[in-house]
Write a protein that holds these residues in place. Structure first.
Motif, short mmCIF file in Angstrom:
data_model
loop_
_atom_site.label_atom_id
_atom_site.label_comp_id
_atom_site.label_asym_id
_atom_site.label_seq_id
_atom_site.Cartn_x
_atom_site.Cartn_y
_atom_site.Cartn_z
N PRO A 8 17.48 -48.00 -26.74
CA PRO A 8 17.64 -49.00 -25.15
C PRO A 8 18.21 -49.98 -25.52
O PRO A 8 18.49 -50.89 -24.59
CB PRO A 8 16.18 -49.04 -24.75
CG PRO A 8 15.58 -49.10 -26.21
CD PRO A 8 16.17 -47.81 -27.11
N ARG A 170 6.61 -50.27 -22.47
CA ARG A 170 7.82 -50.79 -22.58
C ARG A 170 8.85 -49.87 -23.51
O ARG A 170 8.42 -48.82 -24.30
CB ARG A 170 7.63 -52.11 -23.45
CG ARG A 170 6.69 -53.16 -23.05
CD ARG A 170 6.65 -54.20 -23.83
NE ARG A 170 5.33 -55.21 -23.60
CZ ARG A 170 4.47 -55.97 -24.17
NH1 ARG A 170 4.67 -55.82 -25.68
NH2 ARG A 170 3.59 -56.56 -23.57
N PRO A 171 10.16 -50.26 -23.48
CA PRO A 171 11.11 -49.37 -24.22
C PRO A 171 10.67 -49.51 -25.74
O PRO A 171 10.31 -50.64 -26.35
CB PRO A 171 12.51 -50.20 -23.81
CG PRO A 171 12.07 -50.85 -22.50
CD PRO A 171 10.62 -51.31 -22.57
N SER A 188 11.82 -56.00 -26.57
CA SER A 188 11.26 -54.75 -25.83
C SER A 188 11.08 -55.23 -24.40
O SER A 188 11.36 -54.68 -23.47
CB SER A 188 10.17 -54.20 -26.52
OG SER A 188 9.81 -53.23 -25.73
N GLN A 192 12.64 -54.47 -20.84
CA GLN A 192 11.78 -54.16 -19.89
C GLN A 192 12.01 -54.91 -18.34
O GLN A 192 12.17 -54.32 -17.17
CB GLN A 192 10.16 -54.18 -19.95
CG GLN A 192 9.36 -53.83 -19.10
CD GLN A 192 7.89 -54.28 -19.51
OE1 GLN A 192 7.48 -55.52 -19.94
NE2 GLN A 192 6.90 -53.20 -19.46
N GLY A 195 15.34 -53.72 -16.96
CA GLY A 195 15.32 -52.50 -16.47
C GLY A 195 14.62 -52.54 -15.00
O GLY A 195 15.14 -51.85 -13.77
#
Length: 243
Positions: A8, A170-171, A188, A192, A195
């Motif tokens: 990500p 979370r990613p 992370s 998030q 996103g």
């Protein structure tokens, strides 16, 4: 930002982390390339020497002590210090990598399964520190969630409401050795936030009026900005906590 990777983390974040880990002796050149490519066929540097590792080695010889990422947006050149040519190229790409101490930077462009890096002059840049970016992100996330709830986000973007209700999901970001755990966590959470903002801004959903659409964008712009600043701090060794 270039996409279509299994990580990500944007490609500039990957290069900043893995190149810094390589420069500090935590990983070898093969691990560096594997970490940066992450599913891409190849990465090349435009110019007489197309090799990514050899270019990084030349920057190390020129005085680079680390590599940091920038994720600018219109009106917010976070992670950049100029000159104008770099700022314009990085703004167009949405990202860049600055060679700390070498007055140079690399800007990526995706061409199919390949990343082409352009080497440009780069200056020292102002940066948010990790603690500052962390506090800002936490505060803005709560404020944005409250504003979006008042705008009935569950009606026009139920998936956004779901993400806001489940912030612990979370990613998953994998970092090389030597990256502070706090920075991995911050990256992370920055991803998030970005996103959530990008998902909510895909269109105006059930917006009835231009005013309502502007209210929604107004609630999301600070979240995107805080997410970018968090990602820059997490991917910039100049501001990493000691130890």
């Amino acid at each position: 930002m270039p996409t279509d990777t299994t990580s990500p983390l944007p490609v500039s974040g990957r290069l900043a982390w893995w190149a810094t880990a390589w420069l500090r002796g935590h990983v070898g050149p093969d691990d560096l390339l594997d970490g940066v490519l992450d599913g891409d066929v190849t990465h090349v540097v435009l110019g007489p020497d197309p090799g990514l590792v050899s270019t990084l080695a030349a920057l190390r010889a020129a005085g680079a002590t680390g590599f940091g990422a920038a994720f600018p947006a219109e009106g917010d050149l976070v992670g950049l210090g100029g000159p104008r040519e770099l700022n314009a190229a990085a703004l167009d790409a949405g990202e860049a990598v600055v060679a700390v101490g070498a007055e140079a930077a690399l800007v990526p462009a995706r061409v199919g399964p390949t990343i082409e890096w352009t080497l440009l002059p780069g200056r020292r840049r102002p940066l948010p520190d990790v603690g500052e970016a962390d506090r800002e992100l936490r505060g803005v996330l709560l404020e944005s969630a409250e504003r979006l709830a008042a705008l009935d986000v569950a009606r026009w973007r139920p998936e956004v409401a779901d993400r806001l209700m489940n912030l612990r999901h979370r990613p998953a970001v994998v970092a090389p050795p030597g990256i502070p755990a706090r920075c991995v966590d911050l990256a992370s959470r920055g991803l998030q936030a970005l996103g959530i903002a990008e998902l909510a801004l895909e269109d105006d959903g059930g917006a009835i009026t231009v005013h309502e659409a502007e209210q929604r964008r107004g609630a999301l712009a600070p979240l995107a900005r805080a997410g970018r600043r968090a990602l820059v701090a997490a991917c910039s060794p100049e501001v990493w906590p000691p130890g």
